[in-house]
Design a protein around this motif. Structure first.
Motif, PDB file in Angstrom:
ATOM      1  N   LEU A  16       0.773  -1.564  -0.271  1.00  0.00           N
ATOM      2  CA  LEU A  16      -0.264  -0.395  -0.167  1.00  0.00           C
ATOM      3  C   LEU A  16       1.095   1.248   0.085  1.00  0.00           C
ATOM      4  CD1 LEU A  16      -2.945  -1.202   1.972  1.00  0.00           C
ATOM      5  CD2 LEU A  16      -3.139  -1.088  -0.461  1.00  0.00           C
ATOM      6  N   ALA A  17       2.112   1.659   1.015  1.00  0.00           N
ATOM      7  CA  ALA A  17       2.541   2.133   0.885  1.00  0.00           C
ATOM      8  C   ALA A  17       3.640   2.711  -0.565  1.00  0.00           C
ATOM      9  CB  ALA A  17       4.756   1.949   1.783  1.00  0.00           C
ATOM     10  N   ARG A  18       3.859   1.669  -1.280  1.00  0.00           N
ATOM     11  CA  ARG A  18       4.718   1.720  -2.834  1.00  0.00           C
ATOM     12  C   ARG A  18       3.250   2.104  -3.904  1.00  0.00           C
ATOM     13  NH1 ARG A  18       7.897   1.054  -0.163  1.00  0.00           N
ATOM     14  NH2 ARG A  18       7.864   3.228  -0.137  1.00  0.00           N
ATOM     15  N   ALA A  19       2.073   1.560  -3.538  1.00  0.00           N
ATOM     16  CA  ALA A  19       0.369   2.061  -4.510  1.00  0.00           C
ATOM     17  C   ALA A  19       0.931   3.821  -4.259  1.00  0.00           C
ATOM     18  CB  ALA A  19      -0.443   1.200  -4.229  1.00  0.00           C
ATOM     19  N   ALA A  20       0.808   3.893  -2.965  1.00  0.00           N
ATOM     20  CA  ALA A  20       0.652   5.775  -2.513  1.00  0.00           C
ATOM     21  C   ALA A  20       1.286   6.441  -3.886  1.00  0.00           C
ATOM     22  CB  ALA A  20       0.793   6.024  -0.851  1.00  0.00           C
ATOM     23  N   ASP A  21       3.178   5.728  -3.329  1.00  0.00           N
ATOM     24  CA  ASP A  21       3.894   6.697  -4.291  1.00  0.00           C
ATOM     25  C   ASP A  21       3.775   6.863  -5.792  1.00  0.00           C
ATOM     26  OD1 ASP A  21       5.408   6.862  -2.265  1.00  0.00           O
ATOM     27  OD2 ASP A  21       6.658   5.579  -1.440  1.00  0.00           O
ATOM     28  N   LEU A  22       3.414   5.480  -6.459  1.00  0.00           N
ATOM     29  CA  LEU A  22       2.914   5.039  -7.859  1.00  0.00           C
ATOM     30  C   LEU A  22       1.910   6.427  -7.878  1.00  0.00           C
ATOM     31  CD1 LEU A  22       2.954   1.878  -8.226  1.00  0.00           C
ATOM     32  CD2 LEU A  22       4.695   3.470  -8.835  1.00  0.00           C
ATOM     33  N   ALA A  23       1.130   6.512  -6.787  1.00  0.00           N
ATOM     34  CA  ALA A  23      -0.328   7.348  -7.294  1.00  0.00           C
ATOM     35  C   ALA A  23       0.338   8.497  -7.929  1.00  0.00           C
ATOM     36  CB  ALA A  23      -1.055   6.676  -6.921  1.00  0.00           C
ATOM     37  N   ARG A  24       0.896   9.242  -6.594  1.00  0.00           N
ATOM     38  CA  ARG A  24       1.782  10.828  -6.197  1.00  0.00           C
ATOM     39  C   ARG A  24       2.425  10.951  -7.738  1.00  0.00           C
ATOM     40  NH1 ARG A  24       6.191  11.594  -5.641  1.00  0.00           N
ATOM     41  NH2 ARG A  24       7.256   9.778  -4.768  1.00  0.00           N
ATOM     42  N   MET A  25       2.788   9.687  -8.329  1.00  0.00           N
ATOM     43  CA  MET A  25       3.995  10.037  -9.780  1.00  0.00           C
ATOM     44  C   MET A  25       3.332   9.922 -10.881  1.00  0.00           C
ATOM     45  SD  MET A  25       6.849   7.134  -8.599  1.00  0.00           S
ATOM     46  CE  MET A  25       8.121   7.606  -7.205  1.00  0.00           C
ATOM     47  N   SER A  26       2.218   9.267 -10.270  1.00  0.00           N
ATOM     48  CA  SER A  26       0.830   9.809 -11.635  1.00  0.00           C
ATOM     49  C   SER A  26       0.818  10.706 -11.784  1.00  0.00           C
ATOM     50  CB  SER A  26       0.559   8.404 -11.364  1.00  0.00           C
ATOM     51  OG  SER A  26       1.257   7.435 -11.655  1.00  0.00           O
ATOM     52  N   GLY A  27       0.727  11.638 -10.849  1.00  0.00           N
ATOM     53  CA  GLY A  27       0.302  12.629 -10.981  1.00  0.00           C
ATOM     54  C   GLY A  27      -1.505  12.608 -10.330  1.00  0.00           C
ATOM     55  N   LEU A  28      -1.963  11.421  -9.380  1.00  0.00           N
ATOM     56  CA  LEU A  28      -3.023  10.895  -9.116  1.00  0.00           C
ATOM     57  C   LEU A  28      -3.607  11.950  -7.915  1.00  0.00           C
ATOM     58  CD1 LEU A  28      -3.211   7.544 -10.859  1.00  0.00           C
ATOM     59  CD2 LEU A  28      -4.233   9.971 -11.867  1.00  0.00           C
ATOM     60  N   ASP A  29      -4.248  12.596  -8.329  1.00  0.00           N
ATOM     61  CA  ASP A  29      -4.700  12.956  -6.058  1.00  0.00           C
ATOM     62  C   ASP A  29      -5.406  11.967  -4.843  1.00  0.00           C
ATOM     63  OD1 ASP A  29      -5.117  14.569  -3.764  1.00  0.00           O
ATOM     64  OD2 ASP A  29      -6.697  16.162  -5.134  1.00  0.00           O
ATOM     65  N   VAL A  30      -5.192  10.533  -5.737  1.00  0.00           N
ATOM     66  CA  VAL A  30      -5.610   9.568  -4.927  1.00  0.00           C
ATOM     67  C   VAL A  30      -4.940   9.540  -3.373  1.00  0.00           C
ATOM     68  CG1 VAL A  30      -7.365   9.205  -6.702  1.00  0.00           C
ATOM     69  CG2 VAL A  30      -5.877   8.081  -6.700  1.00  0.00           C
ATOM     70  N   VAL A  31      -5.270   8.284  -2.813  1.00  0.00           N
ATOM     71  CA  VAL A  31      -5.016   7.627  -2.060  1.00  0.00           C
ATOM     72  C   VAL A  31      -5.408   5.859  -2.185  1.00  0.00           C
ATOM     73  CG1 VAL A  31      -4.457   6.440   0.480  1.00  0.00           C
ATOM     74  CG2 VAL A  31      -4.652   9.238   0.045  1.00  0.00           C
ATOM     75  N   PRO A  32      -4.008   4.901  -3.187  1.00  0.00           N
ATOM     76  CA  PRO A  32      -4.798   4.083  -3.607  1.00  0.00           C
ATOM     77  C   PRO A  32      -5.389   3.401  -1.872  1.00  0.00           C
ATOM     78  CG  PRO A  32      -3.057   4.572  -4.614  1.00  0.00           C
ATOM     79  CD  PRO A  32      -3.481   5.938  -3.281  1.00  0.00           C
ATOM     80  N   GLU A  33      -6.570   2.788  -2.745  1.00  0.00           N
ATOM     81  CA  GLU A  33      -6.733   1.307  -1.323  1.00  0.00           C
ATOM     82  C   GLU A  33      -6.736  -0.085  -1.553  1.00  0.00           C
ATOM     83  OE1 GLU A  33     -11.225   3.175  -0.673  1.00  0.00           O
ATOM     84  OE2 GLU A  33     -10.935   2.371  -2.497  1.00  0.00           O
ATOM     85  N   SER A  34      -5.947   0.084  -2.863  1.00  0.00           N
ATOM     86  CA  SER A  34      -5.403  -1.725  -2.857  1.00  0.00           C
ATOM     87  C   SER A  34      -3.305  -1.410  -3.695  1.00  0.00           C
ATOM     88  CB  SER A  34      -6.126  -2.656  -3.975  1.00  0.00           C
ATOM     89  OG  SER A  34      -6.011  -1.440  -5.262  1.00  0.00           O
ATOM     90  N   ALA A  35      -3.315  -2.668  -4.073  1.00  0.00           N
ATOM     91  CA  ALA A  35      -1.675  -1.985  -5.107  1.00  0.00           C
ATOM     92  C   ALA A  35      -2.075  -1.659  -6.047  1.00  0.00           C
ATOM     93  CB  ALA A  35      -1.793  -3.872  -5.214  1.00  0.00           C
ATOM     94  N   VAL A  36      -3.506  -1.518  -6.816  1.00  0.00           N
ATOM     95  CA  VAL A  36      -3.633  -1.133  -8.773  1.00  0.00           C
ATOM     96  C   VAL A  36      -3.984   0.555  -7.782  1.00  0.00           C
ATOM     97  CG1 VAL A  36      -5.422  -1.460  -9.769  1.00  0.00           C
ATOM     98  CG2 VAL A  36      -4.761  -3.892  -8.874  1.00  0.00           C
ATOM     99  N   VAL A  37      -2.915   0.944  -9.231  1.00  0.00           N
ATOM    100  CA  VAL A  37      -3.028   1.903  -9.334  1.00  0.00           C
ATOM    101  C   VAL A  37      -3.216   2.463 -10.845  1.00  0.00           C
ATOM    102  CG1 VAL A  37      -2.203   4.561  -9.826  1.00  0.00           C
ATOM    103  CG2 VAL A  37      -1.159   2.479  -7.614  1.00  0.00           C
TER     104      VAL A  37
END
Length: 385
Positions: free
Chosen positions: A290-311
């Motif tokens: 979940l921590a890596r998913a949050a990093d991926l969302a930020r790097m992708s320019g998404l203003d969301v907190v992922p709830e799973s491994a999927v971004v």
């Protein structure tokens, strides 16, 4: 010359090409040439030494294949140990292993329904559940995604004796979570059975990766049936149904994908058992995903907190999404590309999947590639980068 009875295939292929929907197989090398953000190896266990050793030990003990249906020659003590260990891990009374997650979903839905059953299925359910509905002989109502009120309305209007409600726990394209508490309440109110596909939740959500059902306090409920796959967090192959002992006994008697399919190969069973052992010993892997998913969302320019491994990074046009995935791969980053029919028209996307063992150097490369590729892709759509 005889008539070309397959000529229509060429027409359909050309239509898919024009729509940007042609697909091709791309064999990978044994040693990955790119950083993997496309696979479902969420816990990073596919090459873990203990998992390889577990598969090898089972292979040497039992041989390469199961040799037949589990009711004839295909069951081993290894299968039964895995079923018991998985059931105990997620808080279920019992488990039954199938040859794939797809087969598990087909088996459980068709075995628990008939012409006197209503099936209420979320519009976002996995294709295996969709196909199970088609094979079930039951009346099927597809409700809007995560719409509990629509589920309640469908159940309230039913005339059938029995009802099943089907949902993924983590939806594979968007990575969002099902409203399980509300769905279970509605099922209780209307005497329905809740069937939850935990394929993308086991190993990621819940205490030490025990799943979204466990996290929601529904583990072991008599009116909840869980399905899962062994090919994602557990780094192997196969599927499992986790439910009460009555359900397990019924599936052994009735489920066609259990009765008539060759049992899961021993090496896959051994690998899954070993992966589960690693997860038990290292429960922090679930939080790392979940921590890596949050990093991926930020790097992708998404203003969301992922709830799973999927971004999920929606780009809209299928060709644009495909081109972006190719651009990533050319720069050493392998990402998923989801186009119709995997996702609705107009929502083609890059699907990034987080892994617990992504290192700092890898993540730096990921950020550089995603920033560049997505800025170009979004510029082509007129969306700000």
């Amino acid at each position: 010359m005889p008539r070309d009875v397959l000529g229509w295939l060429d027409e359909r292929a050309e239509q898919r090409r024009a729509a940007g929907l042609r697909r091709a197989l791309r064999p990978r090398t044994p040693v990955a040439a790119a950083i993997d953000l496309a696979s479902n190896d969420y816990l990073g266990l596919v090459r873990h030494p203990e998992v390889i050793d577990g598969a090898t030990a089972a292979l040497r003990r039992w041989g390469a294949g199961s040799t037949g249906s589990r009711l004839v020659t295909g069951t081993t003590t290894e299968h039964e140990l895995l079923e018991a260990e998985l059931a105990e891990f997620v808080g279920a009374e019992s488990g039954l292993v199938f040859a794939s997650g797809y087969a598990a979903n087909l088996g459980v839905v068709t075995a628990l329904s008939d012409r006197d059953t209503l099936i209420v299925s979320d519009a976002g359910c996995h294709a295996s559940l969709v196909d199970a509905c088609r094979l079930s002989r039951a009346r099927v109502v597809v409700t809007p995604h995560a719409d509990t009120a629509a589920v309640a309305a469908a159940l309230a209007a039913r005339s059938e004796r029995r009802a099943l409600v089907l949902t993924d726990s983590v939806f594979s394209a968007d990575g969002d979570l099902a409203p399980l508490h509300d769905l279970h309440r509605v099922c209780r109110e209307h005497g329905a059975l809740l069937v939850v596909d935990e394929a993308h939740a086991i190993g990621v959500r819940g205490d030490g990766g025990r799943g979204w059902v466990h996290e929601q306090g529904l583990a072991g409920q008599h009116d909840v049936v869980v399905t899962a796959t062994l090919s994602k967090s557990l780094a192997a192959q196969g599927g499992v149904v986790l439910a009460g002992a009555r359900v397990r006994a019924h599936l052994i008697d009735v489920a066609r994908t259990f009765i008539f399919d060759t049992g899961l190969a021993p090496a896959a069973v051994g690998a899954a058992r070993a992966a589960l052992g690693v997860l038990r010993r290292e429960p922090q892997r679930a939080g790392a995903v979940l921590a890596r998913a949050a990093d991926l969302a930020r790097m992708s320019g998404l203003d969301v907190v992922p709830e799973s491994a999927v971004v999920s990074v929606v780009l809209g046009d299928p060709q644009r999404a495909y081109d972006a995935s190719v651009a990533c791969l050319e720069r050493g980053l392998h990402v998923g590309c989801f186009r119709p029919p995997s996702v609705p028209a107009g929502t083609s996307r890059l699907r990034l999947t987080a892994r617990a063992n992504l290192g700092a150097d890898e993540m730096a490369t990921v950020e550089a590639v995603l920033t560049d590729v997505l800025s170009q892709a979004r510029a082509a759509t007129g969306v700000p980068a």
